[in-house]
Enzyme design. Structure first.
Site, PDB file in Angstrom:
ATOM      1  N   CYS A   1      30.933  12.380 -34.099  1.00 44.99           N
ATOM      2  CA  CYS A   1      32.377  12.370 -33.833  1.00 44.99           C
ATOM      3  C   CYS A   1      32.731  12.940 -32.461  1.00 44.99           C
ATOM      4  O   CYS A   1      33.882  12.848 -32.037  1.00 44.99           O
ATOM      5  CB  CYS A   1      33.101  13.136 -34.924  1.00 44.99           C
ATOM      6  SG  CYS A   1      32.571  12.612 -36.557  1.00 44.99           S
TER       7      CYS A   1
ATOM      8  N   ASN B   1      38.430   9.822 -41.531  1.00 46.75           N
ATOM      9  CA  ASN B   1      37.603  10.220 -40.391  1.00 46.75           C
ATOM     10  C   ASN B   1      36.861   8.988 -39.880  1.00 46.75           C
ATOM     11  O   ASN B   1      35.948   8.502 -40.535  1.00 46.75           O
ATOM     12  CB  ASN B   1      36.629  11.311 -40.864  1.00 46.75           C
ATOM     13  CG  ASN B   1      35.682  11.775 -39.778  1.00 46.75           C
ATOM     14  OD1 ASN B   1      35.587  11.166 -38.707  1.00 46.75           O
ATOM     15  ND2 ASN B   1      34.974  12.860 -40.043  1.00 46.75           N
TER      16      ASN B   1
ATOM     17  N   HIS C   1      39.924  15.260 -32.882  1.00 43.18           N
ATOM     18  CA  HIS C   1      39.184  14.448 -33.848  1.00 43.18           C
ATOM     19  C   HIS C   1      39.826  14.625 -35.224  1.00 43.18           C
ATOM     20  O   HIS C   1      40.172  15.731 -35.624  1.00 43.18           O
ATOM     21  CB  HIS C   1      37.720  14.904 -33.868  1.00 43.18           C
ATOM     22  CG  HIS C   1      36.917  14.312 -34.970  1.00 43.18           C
ATOM     23  ND1 HIS C   1      36.957  12.976 -35.282  1.00 43.18           N
ATOM     24  CD2 HIS C   1      36.048  14.883 -35.850  1.00 43.18           C
ATOM     25  CE1 HIS C   1      36.146  12.754 -36.305  1.00 43.18           C
ATOM     26  NE2 HIS C   1      35.590  13.885 -36.670  1.00 43.18           N
TER      27      HIS C   1
HETATM   28  N1  ACO Z   1      37.577  14.917 -56.153  1.00 43.08           N
HETATM   29  C1  ACO Z   1      37.630  15.896 -57.077  1.00 43.08           C
HETATM   30  N2  ACO Z   1      36.804  16.954 -57.087  1.00 43.08           N
HETATM   31  C2  ACO Z   1      35.886  17.022 -56.105  1.00 43.08           C
HETATM   32  C3  ACO Z   1      35.775  16.038 -55.102  1.00 43.08           C
HETATM   33  C4  ACO Z   1      36.658  14.945 -55.154  1.00 43.08           C
HETATM   34  N3  ACO Z   1      36.647  13.949 -54.247  1.00 43.08           N
HETATM   35  N4  ACO Z   1      34.789  16.379 -54.255  1.00 43.08           N
HETATM   36  C5  ACO Z   1      34.296  17.549 -54.700  1.00 43.08           C
HETATM   37  N5  ACO Z   1      34.954  17.924 -55.826  1.00 43.08           N
HETATM   38  C6  ACO Z   1      34.740  19.136 -56.631  1.00 43.08           C
HETATM   39  C7  ACO Z   1      33.335  19.644 -56.510  1.00 43.08           C
HETATM   40  O1  ACO Z   1      32.486  19.007 -57.448  1.00 43.08           O
HETATM   41  C8  ACO Z   1      33.518  21.100 -56.805  1.00 43.08           C
HETATM   42  O2  ACO Z   1      33.623  21.267 -58.199  1.00 43.08           O
HETATM   43  P1  ACO Z   1      32.926  22.528 -58.926  1.00 43.08           P
HETATM   44  O3  ACO Z   1      33.583  23.724 -58.309  1.00 43.08           O
HETATM   45  O4  ACO Z   1      33.244  22.290 -60.355  1.00 43.08           O
HETATM   46  O5  ACO Z   1      31.468  22.405 -58.566  1.00 43.08           O
HETATM   47  C9  ACO Z   1      34.884  21.429 -56.211  1.00 43.08           C
HETATM   48  O6  ACO Z   1      35.569  20.174 -56.112  1.00 43.08           O
HETATM   49  C10 ACO Z   1      34.798  22.081 -54.857  1.00 43.08           C
HETATM   50  O7  ACO Z   1      33.882  21.312 -54.049  1.00 43.08           O
HETATM   51  P2  ACO Z   1      33.663  21.640 -52.535  1.00 43.08           P
HETATM   52  O8  ACO Z   1      32.694  20.651 -51.958  1.00 43.08           O
HETATM   53  O9  ACO Z   1      33.337  23.088 -52.392  1.00 43.08           O
HETATM   54  O10 ACO Z   1      35.118  21.321 -51.994  1.00 43.08           O
HETATM   55  P3  ACO Z   1      35.820  21.803 -50.670  1.00 43.08           P
HETATM   56  O11 ACO Z   1      37.023  22.580 -51.012  1.00 43.08           O
HETATM   57  O12 ACO Z   1      34.845  22.377 -49.686  1.00 43.08           O
HETATM   58  O13 ACO Z   1      36.336  20.414 -50.069  1.00 43.08           O
HETATM   59  C11 ACO Z   1      35.736  18.822 -48.374  1.00 43.08           C
HETATM   60  C12 ACO Z   1      35.405  19.420 -49.744  1.00 43.08           C
HETATM   61  C13 ACO Z   1      37.108  18.182 -48.469  1.00 43.08           C
HETATM   62  C14 ACO Z   1      34.689  17.790 -48.036  1.00 43.08           C
HETATM   63  C15 ACO Z   1      35.779  19.959 -47.320  1.00 43.08           C
HETATM   64  O14 ACO Z   1      34.637  20.767 -47.460  1.00 43.08           O
HETATM   65  C16 ACO Z   1      35.841  19.441 -45.931  1.00 43.08           C
HETATM   66  O15 ACO Z   1      36.787  18.774 -45.526  1.00 43.08           O
HETATM   67  N6  ACO Z   1      34.842  19.783 -45.097  1.00 43.08           N
HETATM   68  C17 ACO Z   1      34.801  19.365 -43.703  1.00 43.08           C
HETATM   69  C18 ACO Z   1      34.186  18.017 -43.632  1.00 43.08           C
HETATM   70  C19 ACO Z   1      34.216  17.522 -42.217  1.00 43.08           C
HETATM   71  O16 ACO Z   1      35.061  17.868 -41.430  1.00 43.08           O
HETATM   72  N7  ACO Z   1      33.259  16.704 -41.877  1.00 43.08           N
HETATM   73  C20 ACO Z   1      33.202  16.255 -40.526  1.00 43.08           C
HETATM   74  C21 ACO Z   1      32.243  15.215 -40.466  1.00 43.08           C
HETATM   75  S1  ACO Z   1      32.161  14.788 -38.807  1.00 43.08           S
HETATM   76  C22 ACO Z   1      30.815  13.819 -38.573  1.00 43.08           C
HETATM   77  O17 ACO Z   1      30.228  13.904 -37.550  1.00 43.08           O
HETATM   78  C23 ACO Z   1      30.338  12.891 -39.571  1.00 43.08           C
END
Ligand code: ACO
Length: 336
Positions: free
Chosen positions: A118, A288, A258
């Site tokens: 990204c 994204n 981004h």
């Molecule tokens: N719907 C419902 N529940 C979900 C989902 C979903 N889509 N995804 C995860 N959960 C659940 C999990 O199973 C977990 O449940 P549990 O507590 O019973 O185990 C709970 O929700 C919390 O999961 P986390 O993964 O800890 O959720 P988090 O609050 O961290 O949110 C997210 C996840 C949205 C992906 C967040 O971490 C995020 O945005 N991170 C940054 C990602 C990012 O910016 N990536 C950039 C990529 S750039 C590149 O170069 C590709």
């Protein structure tokens, strides 16, 4: 080649998005999730996905044509094409070579891809700037394009809610009026935490050797890990960019970051003390789109009248690698 420093003009910016819209409600057909969960944690409501045989090269071509049109530079006047992609349809030929061919360029100009996820647009801008500053090349096309949807595990709700497909492009050229549009630019990487986001290529074993372990070829992400790292470094990094440029937050008109997670964008916004109208966000509609997200955000917000030209902006991105980077730029009239 000359020893004189040649300033860079941002001559044109364009973008392209696939037609197919997939909403958060659509994703509830694939796994247990909800619009409320996705929107509240990411700011995403829907994303665009390639469909059928459409791919990142098709999207990149349209974005490139749009950017070239705005720039007034003809394809045959280009000296170099750089494509930034972390989810290309082919490992080779490079996307940049496909774009060269599909633009009908027959002058054998160099064309290559860079993989900085990204941060790809900022990395591409930095590479292009070096070529222009040094007088090696004059007109450079950067195409930032990704079809992430082809590499997502569509049963993994942790990754597949986040990404969309799209393309952006930027034409940089030698500034004949002497005005530099890139006021400051910087790129960074920390390979030691590369396991936070990765995608293996799926290979075969020579039957004569010990088999290697199996890989699935999907995008894998430690979402919490990425969030924690980026939320910690990015706001301070953007502040440092301004300091290096000898500028203050109030000297800049827009933040065009981004589009990975609305909460990360808001953390940078808060640090800079910017009101909502100074911060470009379109993650709600496109998710994204990796390397493409900054040029899409820039060109679309100008098109919609949310960003005025003859202004300045901070562009900043982060992604797999981990990589990150930022640029403080002048946005001239007519670039998009
Ligand atoms: N719907 C419902 N529940 C979900 C989902 C979903 N889509 N995804 C995860 N959960 C659940 C999990 O199973 C977990 O449940 P549990 O507590 O019973 O185990 C709970 O929700 C919390 O999961 P986390 O993964 O800890 O959720 P988090 O609050 O961290 O949110 C997210 C996840 C949205 C992906 C967040 O971490 C995020 O945005 N991170 C940054 C990602 C990012 O910016 N990536 C950039 C990529 S750039 C590149 O170069 C590709």
């Amino acid at each position: 080649m000359t020893n004189n420093y040649i300033p860079v003009k941002i001559a044109g910016v364009g973008y392209s998005l696939p037609e197919t819209v997939i909403t958060n409600d659509d994703l509830t057909k694939l796994y247990d999730t909800s619009d409320e969960w996705i929107y509240s944690r990411t700011g995403i409501k829907e994303r665009r996905l390639v469909s059928g045989d459409e791919d990142a090269i098709d999207l990149g071509l349209v974005a490139a044509e749009n950017a070239l049109k705005k720039s007034g530079i003809k394809p045959e006047e280009l000296d170099l094409i750089i494509a930034a992609s972390s989810a290309p349809p082919q490992l080779y030929p490079a996307i940049a070579c496909h774009i060269q061919s599909r633009l009908g360029i027959e002058t054998d100009i160099p064309a290559f891809d860079i993989t900085a996820a990204c941060s790809g647009l900022i990395y591409g801008m930095h590479v292009a700037k070096g070529f222009i500053n040094s007088g090696i090349y004059k007109n450079i096309l950067i195409v930032a394009t990704d079809n992430n949807s082809r590499y997502l595990d569509w049963s993994d709700r942790g990754t597949s809610i986040l990404f969309g497909d799209g393309a952006g492009a930027m034409v940089l050229t030698a500034a004949e009026d002497g005005v530099d549009d890139i006021l400051y630019i910087d790129i960074k990487a920390k390979g030691s935490i590369g396991e936070l986001i990765y995608k293996d290529n799926v290979g075969q074993n020579c039957p004569l050797v010990e088999p290697c372990s199996e890989h699935d070829g999907f995008i894998h992400m430690n979402g919490r890990g990425v969030y924690t790292f980026v939320a910690k470094i990015l706001p301070k990094y953007v502040e440092d960019l301004l300091e290096h440029a000898g500028m203050k937050a109030e000297d800049i008109d827009y933040l065009i970051p981004h589009q990975a997670n609305l909460r990360i964008i808001q953390a940078v916004q808060e640090r800079l003390g910017y009101s909502d109208d100074k911060v470009v966000t379109n993650i709600k509609y496109y998710g994204n789109t990796s390397a493409a997200s900054i040029p899409i955000a820039l060109a679309e917000s100008v098109e919609k009248g949310n960003v005025k030209l003859d202004t300045t902006a901070i562009l900043c991105g982060f992604g797999a690698g981990m990589t990150w980077g930022g640029a403080i730029v002048r946005l001239r009239e007519g670039i998009c």
